[in-house]
Design a protein around this motif. Sequence first.
Motif, PDB file in Angstrom:
ATOM      1  N   LEU A  35       0.828  -1.212   0.000  1.00  0.00           N
ATOM      2  CA  LEU A  35       0.000   0.000   0.000  1.00  0.00           C
ATOM      3  C   LEU A  35       0.862   1.262   0.000  1.00  0.00           C
ATOM      4  N   GLN A  36       2.011   1.209   0.663  1.00  0.00           N
ATOM      5  CA  GLN A  36       2.920   2.357   0.649  1.00  0.00           C
ATOM      6  C   GLN A  36       3.482   2.577  -0.759  1.00  0.00           C
ATOM      7  N   ARG A  37       3.896   1.508  -1.415  1.00  0.00           N
ATOM      8  CA  ARG A  37       4.419   1.628  -2.776  1.00  0.00           C
ATOM      9  C   ARG A  37       3.358   2.160  -3.736  1.00  0.00           C
ATOM     10  N   GLU A  38       2.088   1.816  -3.496  1.00  0.00           N
ATOM     11  CA  GLU A  38       0.990   2.288  -4.341  1.00  0.00           C
ATOM     12  C   GLU A  38       0.592   3.730  -4.039  1.00  0.00           C
ATOM     13  N   GLY A  39       1.144   4.314  -2.974  1.00  0.00           N
ATOM     14  CA  GLY A  39       0.836   5.696  -2.610  1.00  0.00           C
ATOM     15  C   GLY A  39      -0.419   5.856  -1.766  1.00  0.00           C
ATOM     16  N   LYS A  40      -1.054   4.753  -1.399  1.00  0.00           N
ATOM     17  CA  LYS A  40      -2.272   4.821  -0.590  1.00  0.00           C
ATOM     18  C   LYS A  40      -1.962   5.021   0.899  1.00  0.00           C
ATOM     19  N   TRP A  41      -0.746   4.667   1.312  1.00  0.00           N
ATOM     20  CA  TRP A  41      -0.320   4.749   2.717  1.00  0.00           C
ATOM     21  C   TRP A  41       1.002   5.515   2.742  1.00  0.00           C
ATOM     22  N   PRO A  42       0.966   6.832   2.476  1.00  0.00           N
ATOM     23  CA  PRO A  42       2.216   7.579   2.315  1.00  0.00           C
ATOM     24  C   PRO A  42       3.013   7.834   3.598  1.00  0.00           C
ATOM     25  N   GLU A  43       2.382   7.749   4.747  1.00  0.00           N
ATOM     26  CA  GLU A  43       3.085   8.015   6.013  1.00  0.00           C
ATOM     27  C   GLU A  43       2.711   6.969   7.048  1.00  0.00           C
ATOM     28  N   ILE A  44       3.719   6.458   7.758  1.00  0.00           N
ATOM     29  CA  ILE A  44       3.491   5.568   8.904  1.00  0.00           C
ATOM     30  C   ILE A  44       4.559   5.880   9.950  1.00  0.00           C
ATOM     31  N   TRP A  45       4.101   6.117  11.159  1.00  0.00           N
ATOM     32  CA  TRP A  45       4.980   6.491  12.262  1.00  0.00           C
ATOM     33  C   TRP A  45       4.685   5.607  13.469  1.00  0.00           C
ATOM     34  N   ARG A  46       5.714   5.028  14.043  1.00  0.00           N
ATOM     35  CA  ARG A  46       5.580   4.254  15.275  1.00  0.00           C
ATOM     36  C   ARG A  46       5.338   5.217  16.427  1.00  0.00           C
ATOM     37  N   ILE A  47       4.466   4.848  17.350  1.00  0.00           N
ATOM     38  CA  ILE A  47       4.301   5.594  18.600  1.00  0.00           C
ATOM     39  C   ILE A  47       5.296   4.984  19.574  1.00  0.00           C
ATOM     40  N   ALA A  48       6.271   5.769  19.989  1.00  0.00           N
ATOM     41  CA  ALA A  48       7.362   5.273  20.816  1.00  0.00           C
ATOM     42  C   ALA A  48       6.840   4.570  22.065  1.00  0.00           C
ATOM     43  N   GLY A  49       7.372   3.385  22.317  1.00  0.00           N
ATOM     44  CA  GLY A  49       7.041   2.640  23.512  1.00  0.00           C
ATOM     45  C   GLY A  49       5.738   1.866  23.450  1.00  0.00           C
ATOM     46  N   LYS A  50       5.078   1.840  22.297  1.00  0.00           N
ATOM     47  CA  LYS A  50       3.799   1.142  22.164  1.00  0.00           C
ATOM     48  C   LYS A  50       3.802   0.307  20.893  1.00  0.00           C
ATOM     49  N   TYR A  51       2.952  -0.708  20.849  1.00  0.00           N
ATOM     50  CA  TYR A  51       2.740  -1.462  19.608  1.00  0.00           C
ATOM     51  C   TYR A  51       1.592  -0.758  18.901  1.00  0.00           C
ATOM     52  N   ASN A  53       0.729   2.692  15.859  1.00  0.00           N
ATOM     53  CA  ASN A  53       1.257   3.609  14.868  1.00  0.00           C
ATOM     54  C   ASN A  53       0.223   4.671  14.537  1.00  0.00           C
ATOM     55  N   ILE A  54       0.742   5.760  13.987  1.00  0.00           N
ATOM     56  CA  ILE A  54      -0.066   6.825  13.407  1.00  0.00           C
ATOM     57  C   ILE A  54       0.250   6.807  11.923  1.00  0.00           C
ATOM     58  N   SER A  55      -0.773   6.788  11.101  1.00  0.00           N
ATOM     59  CA  SER A  55      -0.576   6.711   9.664  1.00  0.00           C
ATOM     60  C   SER A  55      -1.437   7.744   8.957  1.00  0.00           C
ATOM     61  N   ILE A  56      -0.989   8.104   7.768  1.00  0.00           N
ATOM     62  CA  ILE A  56      -1.784   8.921   6.856  1.00  0.00           C
ATOM     63  C   ILE A  56      -2.115   8.037   5.657  1.00  0.00           C
ATOM     64  N   PHE A  57      -3.383   7.980   5.321  1.00  0.00           N
ATOM     65  CA  PHE A  57      -3.842   7.267   4.131  1.00  0.00           C
ATOM     66  C   PHE A  57      -4.345   8.290   3.130  1.00  0.00           C
ATOM     67  N   ASP A  58      -4.016   8.081   1.864  1.00  0.00           N
ATOM     68  CA  ASP A  58      -4.437   8.942   0.766  1.00  0.00           C
ATOM     69  C   ASP A  58      -5.219   8.064  -0.208  1.00  0.00           C
ATOM     70  N   VAL A  59      -6.544   8.067  -0.062  1.00  0.00           N
ATOM     71  CA  VAL A  59      -7.409   7.138  -0.797  1.00  0.00           C
ATOM     72  C   VAL A  59      -8.552   7.899  -1.461  1.00  0.00           C
ATOM     73  N   GLU A  60      -9.314   7.200  -2.269  1.00  0.00           N
ATOM     74  CA  GLU A  60     -10.427   7.820  -2.992  1.00  0.00           C
ATOM     75  C   GLU A  60     -11.592   8.185  -2.078  1.00  0.00           C
ATOM     76  N   SER A  61     -11.817   7.373  -1.019  1.00  0.00           N
ATOM     77  CA  SER A  61     -13.011   7.580  -0.200  1.00  0.00           C
ATOM     78  C   SER A  61     -12.881   6.855   1.133  1.00  0.00           C
ATOM     79  N   ALA A  62     -13.814   7.153   2.021  1.00  0.00           N
ATOM     80  CA  ALA A  62     -13.887   6.433   3.296  1.00  0.00           C
ATOM     81  C   ALA A  62     -14.184   4.959   3.051  1.00  0.00           C
ATOM     82  N   ASP A  63     -14.944   4.667   2.027  1.00  0.00           N
ATOM     83  CA  ASP A  63     -15.236   3.266   1.698  1.00  0.00           C
ATOM     84  C   ASP A  63     -13.966   2.515   1.326  1.00  0.00           C
ATOM     85  N   GLU A  64     -13.111   3.149   0.517  1.00  0.00           N
ATOM     86  CA  GLU A  64     -11.850   2.496   0.160  1.00  0.00           C
ATOM     87  C   GLU A  64     -10.981   2.298   1.396  1.00  0.00           C
ATOM     88  N   LEU A  65     -10.906   3.308   2.249  1.00  0.00           N
ATOM     89  CA  LEU A  65     -10.121   3.169   3.475  1.00  0.00           C
ATOM     90  C   LEU A  65     -10.640   2.004   4.296  1.00  0.00           C
TER      91      LEU A  65
END
Length: 93
Positions: A35-51, A53-65
Amino acid sequence: MALFHVRMDVHIPADLDAQVRADTVAREKAYSQQLQREGKWPEIWRIAGKYSNISIFDVESADELNELLFALPLFPYMDIEVTALAKHGSDIK
């Protein structure tokens, strides 16, 4: 396109078979990287000390997400919080 801020907190059961866990985590990594290579998941960040993450998704719609999130191999073990993002009026880009 629509941008979404997504927090994922992972809670894999301690008694889950070790091989099932390893396979699920490996499939999760492969899928998320696809999904990252496809550009749908352009950002992913680990939250330190936890299992988590915070991510940014770039998709067509809430349905696709929704479809992408449900397809995550770790989905059954996640608490997910989604926030839709809108362009800020003070953004100079």
